[in-house]
Enzyme design. Structure first.
Site, PDB file in Angstrom:
ATOM      1  N   GLN A 149       0.843  -1.193   0.000  1.00 17.24           N
ATOM      2  CA  GLN A 149       0.000   0.000   0.000  1.00 17.24           C
ATOM      3  C   GLN A 149       0.880   1.245   0.000  1.00 17.24           C
ATOM      4  O   GLN A 149       1.661   1.482   0.926  1.00 17.24           O
ATOM      5  CB  GLN A 149      -0.936   0.023   1.200  1.00 17.24           C
ATOM      6  CG  GLN A 149      -1.984   1.138   1.075  1.00 17.24           C
ATOM      7  CD  GLN A 149      -2.907   1.212   2.258  1.00 17.24           C
ATOM      8  OE1 GLN A 149      -2.498   1.609   3.341  1.00 17.24           O
ATOM      9  NE2 GLN A 149      -4.168   0.837   2.060  1.00 17.24           N
ATOM     10  N   TYR A 152      -5.864  11.104   4.063  1.00 16.08           N
ATOM     11  CA  TYR A 152      -4.468  11.301   3.693  1.00 16.08           C
ATOM     12  C   TYR A 152      -4.374  12.133   2.407  1.00 16.08           C
ATOM     13  O   TYR A 152      -5.373  12.663   1.929  1.00 16.08           O
ATOM     14  CB  TYR A 152      -3.765   9.957   3.610  1.00 16.08           C
ATOM     15  CG  TYR A 152      -3.740   9.246   4.955  1.00 16.08           C
ATOM     16  CD1 TYR A 152      -3.140   9.844   6.058  1.00 16.08           C
ATOM     17  CD2 TYR A 152      -4.367   8.012   5.138  1.00 16.08           C
ATOM     18  CE1 TYR A 152      -3.135   9.220   7.304  1.00 16.08           C
ATOM     19  CE2 TYR A 152      -4.370   7.384   6.383  1.00 16.08           C
ATOM     20  CZ  TYR A 152      -3.762   7.996   7.458  1.00 16.08           C
ATOM     21  OH  TYR A 152      -3.771   7.401   8.691  1.00 16.08           O
ATOM     22  N   ARG A 183      -7.547   2.433  -2.948  1.00 18.24           N
ATOM     23  CA  ARG A 183      -8.415   2.421  -1.760  1.00 18.24           C
ATOM     24  C   ARG A 183      -9.070   3.791  -1.585  1.00 18.24           C
ATOM     25  O   ARG A 183      -8.397   4.819  -1.606  1.00 18.24           O
ATOM     26  CB  ARG A 183      -7.625   2.069  -0.502  1.00 18.24           C
ATOM     27  CG  ARG A 183      -8.548   1.703   0.668  1.00 18.24           C
ATOM     28  CD  ARG A 183      -7.795   1.299   1.910  1.00 18.24           C
ATOM     29  NE  ARG A 183      -8.553   0.313   2.671  1.00 18.24           N
ATOM     30  CZ  ARG A 183      -8.539   0.221   3.999  1.00 18.24           C
ATOM     31  NH1 ARG A 183      -7.809   1.060   4.716  1.00 18.24           N
ATOM     32  NH2 ARG A 183      -9.239  -0.706   4.612  1.00 18.24           N
ATOM     33  N   GLY A 234      -9.431  -6.736   9.169  1.00 15.19           N
ATOM     34  CA  GLY A 234      -8.308  -6.094   9.825  1.00 15.19           C
ATOM     35  C   GLY A 234      -7.953  -6.748  11.141  1.00 15.19           C
ATOM     36  O   GLY A 234      -7.231  -7.742  11.184  1.00 15.19           O
ATOM     37  N   ARG A 235      -8.477  -6.222  12.239  1.00 17.32           N
ATOM     38  CA  ARG A 235      -8.088  -6.706  13.567  1.00 17.32           C
ATOM     39  C   ARG A 235      -8.271  -8.207  13.756  1.00 17.32           C
ATOM     40  O   ARG A 235      -7.467  -8.821  14.468  1.00 17.32           O
ATOM     41  CB  ARG A 235      -8.832  -5.923  14.647  1.00 17.32           C
ATOM     42  CG  ARG A 235      -8.348  -4.472  14.739  1.00 17.32           C
ATOM     43  CD  ARG A 235      -8.780  -3.811  16.024  1.00 17.32           C
ATOM     44  NE  ARG A 235      -8.282  -2.444  16.108  1.00 17.32           N
ATOM     45  CZ  ARG A 235      -8.295  -1.709  17.211  1.00 17.32           C
ATOM     46  NH1 ARG A 235      -8.800  -2.214  18.325  1.00 17.32           N
ATOM     47  NH2 ARG A 235      -7.821  -0.480  17.208  1.00 17.32           N
TER      48      ARG A 235
END
Length: 364
Positions: free
Chosen positions: A101, A186, A233, A322-323
């Site tokens: 990424q 971002y 993304r 994810g987690r």
């Protein structure tokens, strides 16, 4: 309705995956210092999770300017490329696939990462957000982001070239592809939104102009690695960090059509993952499917049941977790066999050693 399930194979772009359980990008802040170099411990961590359909690496800064958190890895030095080569070799040896990424945090940064200067952004607007910084005593904490400075046009063009170089470095490091991080407030995301982009030149104002930076970055990355190895993304429904934009859905659908025309492999949507988050409208999922011809992935607190439902409905081709992947390195097998999931230790998410990183066991 789609006949696909979470555990059926899929081919898109240059990717051939055996199922649809993808490992989402997660910052873990464990690169070696100085230099933000990937380590053998990172190679072990990712190789343990090679059973994912494919792995999206933690966000990786394309230049020193692109950094906004302590101990996050880069992809701009020879040492970093060599470190990542150790990671991809380990993942491939374990039978996995992995994309890098590509990340520029933009205004989500602090002068400590910018040689004492202000972070950069499309416009001089603070993000109302914090970043994680480790101090001289080794203690990590959240620190407010300051007001950034607006980039010049020549600086924007230089950053586009930085993305090209970073993508080429990713191939040299053995990655199977790259994912452009254009989400979560971002740099690229802040160009896309009218609430953070107040420019009046070729990179701001109308939707077409706000899309220009994403267009140019994608073209550069495609030139470096080929469209069939590229994903993007996006996070149109997430508005934290001062990312409100009344026409973000229209902007996203225009972006999807343009990215489809470029022939990239996939779009990856980051969705809100808190308990009372509003659901993504089905109308949006339908419109994105019509606009984009490649694969569509989603992430955001999905359970196995929700993942199966969104794939069977035809709105997504794969789901990123994810987690759950942190504490369950064999997550796809656990989901397939309906085994209980271990809950990750939240105190070891960022920084530290192997504890809470490589010491979670498989189900057996």
């Amino acid at each position: 309705m789609s006949s696909s399930t979470l555990f059926s194979p899929l081919t898109f772009g240059d990717f051939k995956i055996p199922h649809r359980v993808v490992m989402a990008p997660m910052t873990r802040s464990r690169s070696a210092q100085p230099g933000n170099v990937p380590t053998e411990s990172m190679a072990t961590y990712y190789a343990q999770r090679a059973g994912a359909a494919f792995i999206v690496s933690e966000a990786t800064q394309i230049t020193p300017q692109g950094q906004g958190y302590s101990f996050t890895p880069g992809i701009y030095s020879a040492e970093q490329v060599a470190g990542w080569r150790g990671v991809t070799d380990a993942v491939h040896a374990a039978g996995g696939r992995m994309v890098l990424q590509l990340w520029h945090v933009g205004r989500m940064s602090h002068p400590v990462f910018q040689q004492g200067q202000a972070p950069v952004a499309p416009s001089a607007l603070a993000p109302n957000a914090q970043v994680w910084i480790v101090d001289e005593h080794g203690q990590g904490g959240m620190v407010d982001c300051p007001v950034p400075r607006a980039l010049t046009v020549s600086e924007i063009r230089a950053i586009v070239n930085d993305y090209y170089t970073a993508a080429a470095n990713a191939l040299a490091a053995g990655f199977d592809g790259v994912e452009i991080h254009a989400a979560n407030g971002y740099l690229i995301d802040s160009f896309l939104r009218s609430g953070s982009n107040l420019r009046t030149d070729a990179y701001g104002g109308s939707i077409e102009k706000r899309l220009r930076f994403l267009d140019e970055v994608t073209d550069a990355v495609v030139d470096a690695v080929g469209a069939a190895r590229v994903g993007v993304r996006l996070s149109p429904h997430i508005t934290q960090r001062g990312m409100h934009c009344p026409d973000m859905i229209v902007t996203t659908l225009k972006a999807a059509r343009r990215l489809s025309d470029k022939g990239i492999a996939y779009l990856h949507f980051a969705e809100a993952d808190w308990d009372d988050a509003p659901p993504v409208p089905e109308s949006f999922r339908r419109d994105v499917r019509r606009a984009f011809g490649g694969a569509i992935g989603v992430a955001g607190g999905y359970t196995e049941a929700r993942a199966q439902a969104v794939i069977r409905a035809g709105w997504a081709d794969w789901v990123a977790f994810g987690r759950p992947f942190i504490a369950n390195p064999d997550l796809p097998a656990r989901l397939r066999n309906h085994l209980p999931l271990t809950v990750p230790d939240t105190h070891t998410l960022f920084g530290g050693d192997e504890r809470g990183y490589t010491d979670y066991p498989n189900a057996g």
